[in-house]
Design an enzyme around this catalytic site. Structure first.
Site, short mmCIF file in Angstrom:
data_model
loop_
_atom_site.label_atom_id
_atom_site.label_comp_id
_atom_site.label_asym_id
_atom_site.label_seq_id
_atom_site.Cartn_x
_atom_site.Cartn_y
_atom_site.Cartn_z
CB THR A 128 -0.91 0.00 1.26
OG1 THR A 128 -1.45 1.29 1.46
CG2 THR A 128 -0.13 -0.36 2.53
CG ASP A 129 -1.14 5.00 -0.86
OD1 ASP A 129 -1.64 4.35 0.10
OD2 ASP A 129 -1.77 5.90 -1.46
CD GLU A 130 -3.20 3.45 4.43
OE1 GLU A 130 -3.05 3.47 5.65
OE2 GLU A 130 -4.27 3.20 3.86
CE1 TYR A 154 -3.22 -2.61 6.10
CE2 TYR A 154 -3.05 -0.26 5.60
CZ TYR A 154 -3.19 -1.57 5.18
OH TYR A 154 -3.28 -1.87 3.83
CE LYS A 158 -0.12 -4.60 3.15
NZ LYS A 158 -0.57 -5.92 2.67
P1 NAD Z 1 -9.90 -6.96 2.96
O1 NAD Z 1 -9.79 -6.67 4.41
O2 NAD Z 1 -11.15 -6.67 2.24
O3 NAD Z 1 -9.59 -8.53 2.72
C1 NAD Z 1 -8.58 -9.21 3.39
C2 NAD Z 1 -8.83 -10.72 3.20
O4 NAD Z 1 -7.75 -11.42 3.84
C3 NAD Z 1 -10.13 -11.22 3.85
O5 NAD Z 1 -10.80 -12.06 2.95
C4 NAD Z 1 -9.66 -12.00 5.06
O6 NAD Z 1 -10.52 -13.06 5.41
C5 NAD Z 1 -8.31 -12.51 4.58
N1 NAD Z 1 -7.39 -12.83 5.68
C6 NAD Z 1 -7.10 -12.05 6.76
N2 NAD Z 1 -6.22 -12.68 7.56
C7 NAD Z 1 -5.92 -13.87 6.94
C8 NAD Z 1 -5.05 -14.94 7.25
N3 NAD Z 1 -4.31 -14.94 8.37
N4 NAD Z 1 -4.98 -15.98 6.41
C9 NAD Z 1 -5.74 -16.02 5.28
N5 NAD Z 1 -6.58 -15.04 4.94
C10 NAD Z 1 -6.67 -13.97 5.76
O7 NAD Z 1 -8.65 -6.24 2.30
P2 NAD Z 1 -8.52 -5.56 0.85
O8 NAD Z 1 -9.02 -4.18 0.91
O9 NAD Z 1 -9.06 -6.50 -0.16
O10 NAD Z 1 -6.94 -5.49 0.73
C11 NAD Z 1 -6.22 -6.55 0.13
C12 NAD Z 1 -4.73 -6.22 0.19
O11 NAD Z 1 -4.48 -4.99 -0.49
C13 NAD Z 1 -4.21 -6.01 1.62
O12 NAD Z 1 -2.95 -6.61 1.72
C14 NAD Z 1 -4.11 -4.50 1.77
O13 NAD Z 1 -3.07 -4.15 2.65
C15 NAD Z 1 -3.80 -4.08 0.34
N6 NAD Z 1 -4.26 -2.74 -0.03
C16 NAD Z 1 -5.57 -2.38 0.12
C17 NAD Z 1 -6.00 -1.12 -0.28
C18 NAD Z 1 -7.44 -0.70 -0.17
O14 NAD Z 1 -7.75 0.46 -0.43
N7 NAD Z 1 -8.35 -1.58 0.16
C19 NAD Z 1 -5.07 -0.20 -0.80
C20 NAD Z 1 -3.75 -0.60 -0.95
C21 NAD Z 1 -3.36 -1.87 -0.57
P1 TYD Z 2 -10.29 4.48 5.01
O1 TYD Z 2 -11.31 4.06 4.01
O2 TYD Z 2 -10.36 3.88 6.38
O3 TYD Z 2 -8.87 4.21 4.32
P2 TYD Z 2 -7.39 4.67 4.82
O4 TYD Z 2 -7.44 5.10 6.21
O5 TYD Z 2 -6.64 3.39 4.64
O6 TYD Z 2 -6.97 5.73 3.87
O7 TYD Z 2 -10.34 6.06 5.18
C1 TYD Z 2 -10.17 6.92 4.09
C2 TYD Z 2 -10.18 8.34 4.61
O8 TYD Z 2 -11.48 8.63 5.13
C3 TYD Z 2 -9.22 8.57 5.75
O9 TYD Z 2 -8.70 9.90 5.64
C4 TYD Z 2 -10.09 8.49 7.00
C5 TYD Z 2 -11.43 9.00 6.51
N1 TYD Z 2 -12.61 8.42 7.18
C6 TYD Z 2 -13.59 9.25 7.71
O10 TYD Z 2 -13.49 10.50 7.66
N2 TYD Z 2 -14.68 8.68 8.29
C7 TYD Z 2 -14.84 7.34 8.38
O11 TYD Z 2 -15.85 6.86 8.96
C8 TYD Z 2 -13.83 6.49 7.82
C9 TYD Z 2 -13.95 4.98 7.88
C10 TYD Z 2 -12.73 7.08 7.21
#
Ligand code: NAD
Ligand code: TYD
Length: 340
Positions: A128-130, A154, A158
């Protein structure tokens, strides 16, 4: 035919990636391993299970379980591992910092050990970019050589995984890539994250909790664009390289929330400013020139179009939304927002 082990495939990005891969690539078998935490939902791939009998298989398992994954990789003759599995929510990691260490760090390392032992052709870590930390309003966007400076439990977990992946490449010659994308949005996202949470609350005329003054900026990418980028990296990424994946859509949270309300024809008065997230990163922005110039990828879906499509999906799938909001989730929601 190549075999790809996808971890976390019942989550938001994982399930979109599996759908995308099965729809676009007939030359691949997918093995999905997911522990089915609160974020993993078998409903997300219910139809896929039936349609793709031969090319898709699901196992409920924990990526921290070396013996199980090791045996599975041999049994299914896996060529690639793509690690999506994670505890992915910043607020939950603040509430309980330990939860993300097991899966995000130890789980990633377990998979690296499996990959090494079984001479996997490529290990792709979904990051992630985070991990880069936070930008000021005027700072240039993150590049792949921006130093890691994570601020939440988190993002720290990562970043730790990214360093382990790098170390296995440098020390053991493990063929790896890392992708770091900006905030994804689209179908099947669990409603603890900003966009689906706001859609759900607006649909139910509930307050929309905006942290602080809503001035924080995120770069948003439609999940389909991210899936295309991940596939490019899987197929053509240079071994050992990291690729940033961005959506060219920086938005302040408050503006985003207002867009959602406008599309749903709901009043701005639903917006409620609540206590800010501790250590809240001000701004993320991604420079994706590297993947654009070397792997010929760029985001195709504009934010306005993507948001419209996403809202339509949630409107068409209100059952899905209602079903994932379990009793446990409601307890979590009450705990998080009850005292803000
Ligand atoms: P999500 O939380 O929707 O899904 C995570 C999945 O991992 C779930 O299905 C969960 O059951 C499974 N899981 C958790 N712990 C596990 C374990 N120990 N063994 C097997 N499975 C397990 O997450 P997402 O939003 O789909 O993100 C997927 C990946 O992308 C993550 O690694 C996250 O860090 C990365 N990512 C997400 C975003 C975003 O905006 N959602 C952005 C950048 C990177
Ligand atoms: P989020 O979807 O949790 O992603 P991330 O923290 O990984 O970027 O949040 C996106 C942005 O929205 C972040 O600046 C926090 C803000 N936010 C709110 O203002 N209210 C909310 O209820 C949530 C979940 C997030």
């Amino acid at each position: 035919m190549k075999v790809c082990l996808v971890t976390g495939g019942m989550g938001f990005i994982g399930c979109n990636f599996i759908r995308f891969l099965l729809e676009t690539n007939e030359e691949i078998r997918i093995i999905n391993v997911d522990k089915l935490t609160y974020a993993g939902n078998p409903e997300n791939l219910k139809d896929i299970d039936k349609t793709y009998d031969f090319s898709y298989k699901f196992y409920k398992a924990d990526i921290c379980d070396f013996d199980f994954i090791d045996k599975l990789v041999r049994k299914e003759t896996v060529n690639f591992i793509i690690n999506f599995a994670a505890e992915s929510h910043v607020d939950r990691s603040i509430d309980n910092p330990s939860i993300c260490c097991d899966t995000n760090i130890f789980g990633a390392q377990t998979l690296l050990n499996v990959a090494r032992k079984n001479k996997i052709e490529k290990f792709l870590q979904i990051s992630t970019d985070e991990v880069y930390g936070s930008l000021g309003f005027e700072d240039p966007a993150f590049t792949e050589i921006t130093s890691l400076s994570p601020n939440s439990p988190y993002s720290a977990s990562k970043a730790s995984a990214d360093l382990l992946v790098r170390a296995y490449y440098k020390t053991f010659d493990l063929p790896i890539n890392i992708t770091r994308s900006s905030n994804n949005y689209g179908p099947y996202q669990f409603p603890e994250k900003l966009i689906p949470l706001m859609i759900h609350n607006a649909l139910n005329d509930k307050p929309l909790p905006v942290y602080g003054e809503g001035i924080n900026i995120r770069d948003w990418i439609h999940v389909k664009d991210n899936c295309e980028a991940i596939l490019q990296v899987l197929n053509y990424g240079k071994i050992g390289e990291i690729y940033n994946i961005g959506g060219d859509s920086e938005l302040q949270n408050i503006d985003l929330v207002k867009k959602i309300l406008k599309i749903l024809d709901k009043p701005d008065s639903l917006i409620t400013f609540v206590k800010d997230r501790p250590g809240h990163d001000l701004r993320y922005a991604i420079n994706h020139e590297k993947i654009t110039n070397t792997l010929n990828w760029e985001p195709k879906i504009s934010f306005d179009k993507g948001l419209e499509l996403t809202i339509k999906w949630y409107l068409d799938n209100q059952n899905w939304l209602d079903n994932v909001i379990s009793k446990e989730y409601l307890k979590y929601y009450e705990k998080l927002y009850g005292n803000r």
